[in-house]
Design an enzyme around this catalytic site. Structure first.
Site, mmCIF file in Angstrom:
data_model
loop_
_atom_site.group_PDB
_atom_site.id
_atom_site.type_symbol
_atom_site.label_atom_id
_atom_site.label_comp_id
_atom_site.label_asym_id
_atom_site.label_seq_id
_atom_site.Cartn_x
_atom_site.Cartn_y
_atom_site.Cartn_z
ATOM 1 N N ASP A 71 0.807 -1.222 0.000
ATOM 2 C CA ASP A 71 0.000 0.000 0.000
ATOM 3 C C ASP A 71 0.840 1.271 0.000
ATOM 4 O OD1 ASP A 71 -2.440 -1.241 -0.157
ATOM 5 O OD2 ASP A 71 -2.808 -1.206 2.006
ATOM 6 N N ASP A 104 -5.900 3.435 13.651
ATOM 7 C CA ASP A 104 -4.594 4.045 13.391
ATOM 8 C C ASP A 104 -4.709 5.405 12.713
ATOM 9 O OD1 ASP A 104 -3.050 2.065 14.596
ATOM 10 O OD2 ASP A 104 -3.135 0.797 12.814
ATOM 11 N N SER A 135 -3.269 -9.141 8.235
ATOM 12 C CA SER A 135 -2.720 -7.796 8.330
ATOM 13 C C SER A 135 -1.948 -7.719 9.639
ATOM 14 C CB SER A 135 -3.869 -6.779 8.302
ATOM 15 O OG SER A 135 -3.380 -5.525 8.730
ATOM 16 N N ARG A 161 1.993 4.780 17.227
ATOM 17 C CA ARG A 161 1.561 5.823 16.280
ATOM 18 C C ARG A 161 2.032 7.217 16.669
ATOM 19 N NH1 ARG A 161 1.832 1.602 13.584
ATOM 20 N NH2 ARG A 161 -0.038 0.668 12.738
HETATM 21 N N1 ARG Z 1 -6.609 -3.177 16.607
HETATM 22 C C1 ARG Z 1 -5.312 -2.807 17.055
HETATM 23 C C2 ARG Z 1 -5.255 -1.362 17.427
HETATM 24 O O1 ARG Z 1 -6.115 -0.632 17.011
HETATM 25 C C3 ARG Z 1 -4.242 -3.212 16.078
HETATM 26 C C4 ARG Z 1 -4.097 -2.337 14.880
HETATM 27 C C5 ARG Z 1 -3.098 -2.893 13.942
HETATM 28 N N2 ARG Z 1 -2.840 -2.026 12.850
HETATM 29 C C6 ARG Z 1 -2.626 -2.417 11.599
HETATM 30 N N3 ARG Z 1 -2.424 -1.506 10.720
HETATM 31 N N4 ARG Z 1 -2.627 -3.681 11.244
HETATM 32 O O2 ARG Z 1 -4.388 -0.932 18.136
#
Ligand code: ARG
Length: 419
Positions: A16, A127, A178, A98
């Protein structure tokens, strides 16, 4: 140098964000500076390849930032002090990373005169919120682009779009999941995991052994804490970033730290998430236990009440906010007493506290003992119990069971018949 506006993209090296570089040029006219922030997700050497890949995909510049130590000390450390688990389970792996990534995007934007930053998140997750709200707090003048959220292309469509333009796509092992990863843990979603009834296949996991293959002998681990932070393992002092890696490896070998949960995302979706956090689970367990020994009980109770709120703030992208800072200040006043050692036993998926000691603890053997040398004056307890129970006694007599009995009716407050 072209006169196009510049943008700093959080670059992972995946499909991506690789496609995003050209997309941002074509659709928005940006020259992209790719920024890969190492928070402990990569094998040594991998980020050099990521750097080259960004240039191959059309970035005008690429930077790799080693933020492992900063991530551990500025983001994971406060989370340990606050025993941070979202919904009581999730150690906030992605949520903690993040803000540190955003901090570096902003720094690089300032250094290169960029007007915008960009992230590769979709519109369905947390995110995007964390990147953008962090940016609003620390660099409100920067524009934030979200190409993946905007283009709405499927994976196949993105590949086709890139092939038409001869973008050299990263030859990634196409994972059925993912994945997001850093030194605090690993996250997995999508694919077969989207059915919450299906047990996660073994190939989801990388940092923990399956129980059938863990040692049949338990292993002991002694973790020393100084002012609420882990500082040594089995007597060996380690920087936090190395200590986490060491505990992660040892606990993972015993299958510790697998978390399978239904999670409430900020955007309103319930999603099935798999986390693998052997080090985080072990260290949080040890820290919490040592607090039980070292914190005065009223303080401990209030701290527990704030911890859930704190984890929620981090989860919801509110790292740089006044409430977060205020709770940090509260937590900071409690941690100087959290000193000592915790013995953990690692065995068959569990990290169990089996002992703890502290020079600053509040455990007084002469008060606790049932043996000789008891210093606790039990005769004082009688008066204590009487006064403690006085409000209950008054209520029972005038409004509760006592009153009901006099009136010959059932007890109105509890509904229980009068005996
Ligand atoms: N659900 C988790 C969170 O919001 C994991 C997010 C993982 N992010 C990703 N881009 N795969 O913290």
């Amino acid at each position: 140098m072209s006169s196009n506006p510049r943008l700093v993209l959080a670059y992972s090296g995946g499909l991506d964000t690789s496609v995003a570089i050209q997309w941002l040029a074509e659709h928005k006219g940006y020259d992209t500076i790719a920024c890969a922030v190492d928070v402990g997700q990569a094998e040594p050497g991998e980020l050099d390849r990521v750097h080259q890949r960004a240039l191959d995909c059309g970035a005008v510049e690429a930077v790799v930032v080693d933020a492992k130590r900063e991530f551990a000390e500025d983001f994971v450390a406060p989370a340990i002090a606050a025993n941070s688990l979202y919904m009581g389970k999730y150690p906030l792996v992605s949520a903690l990373s993040r803000p540190v990534i955003t901090r570096h995007l902003v720094r690089v934007a300032r250094e290169t005169g960029a007007q915008a930053i960009a992230h590769g998140s979709t519109g369905k997750g947390n995110d995007q919120v964390r990147f953008e709200v962090t940016a609003m707090a620390i660099a409100p003048d920067l524009k934030v682009e979200a190409p993946i959220r905007e283009w709405g292309l499927s994976r196949d469509a993105a590949i086709a779009w890139a092939e038409e333009r001869h973008i050299p796509l990263p030859i990634t092992r196409s994972s059925p999941y993912s994945i997001d990863e850093n030194l605090w843990g690993r996250t997995a979603e999508c694919g077969v995991l989207e059915d919450p009834w299906i047990e996660p296949p073994e190939d989801v996991y990388q940092r923990s052994a399956p129980l059938a293959q863990t040692p049949d002998e338990p292993e002991e681990l002694t973790i020393a804490f100084h002012e609420g932070l882990p500082v040594a393992v089995d007597g060996r002092e380690l920087a936090l970033v190395d200590l986490i890696a060491e505990v992660d490896r040892r606990a993972g070998a015993h299958g510790v730290g697998r978390i399978d949960m239904l999670e409430d995302r900020l955007v309103g979706i319930k999603s099935r998430e798999i986390y693998e956090c052997p080090g985080a689970v072990t260290l949080l367990e040890a820290h919490r236990d040592l607090e039980d020994l070292c914190l005065e009980q009223e303080l401990a109770q209030e701290k527990r009440a704030l911890e859930g709120r704190y984890a929620q703030l981090i989860y919801n992208g509110l790292w740089y906010t006044p409430l977060k800072a205020a709770i940090d200040a509260f937590v900071a006043t409690s941690q100087p007493y959290v000193e000592g050692e915790v013995r953990m036993k690692l065995f068959k998926g569990h990290a169990t506290v089996v002992g703890r000691r502290s020079d600053r603890g509040l455990y007084v053997p002469d008060l606790a003992t049932y043996d000789e040398g008891d210093q606790f004056d039990q005769s004082q307890a009688e008066g204590f119990v009487k006064l403690w129970g006085l409000p209950t006694k008054v209520w029972a007599d005038l409004q509760g069971p006592g009153a009901a009995r006099r009136d010959g009716i059932s007890d109105a407050s509890s509904g229980a018949p009068v005996a």
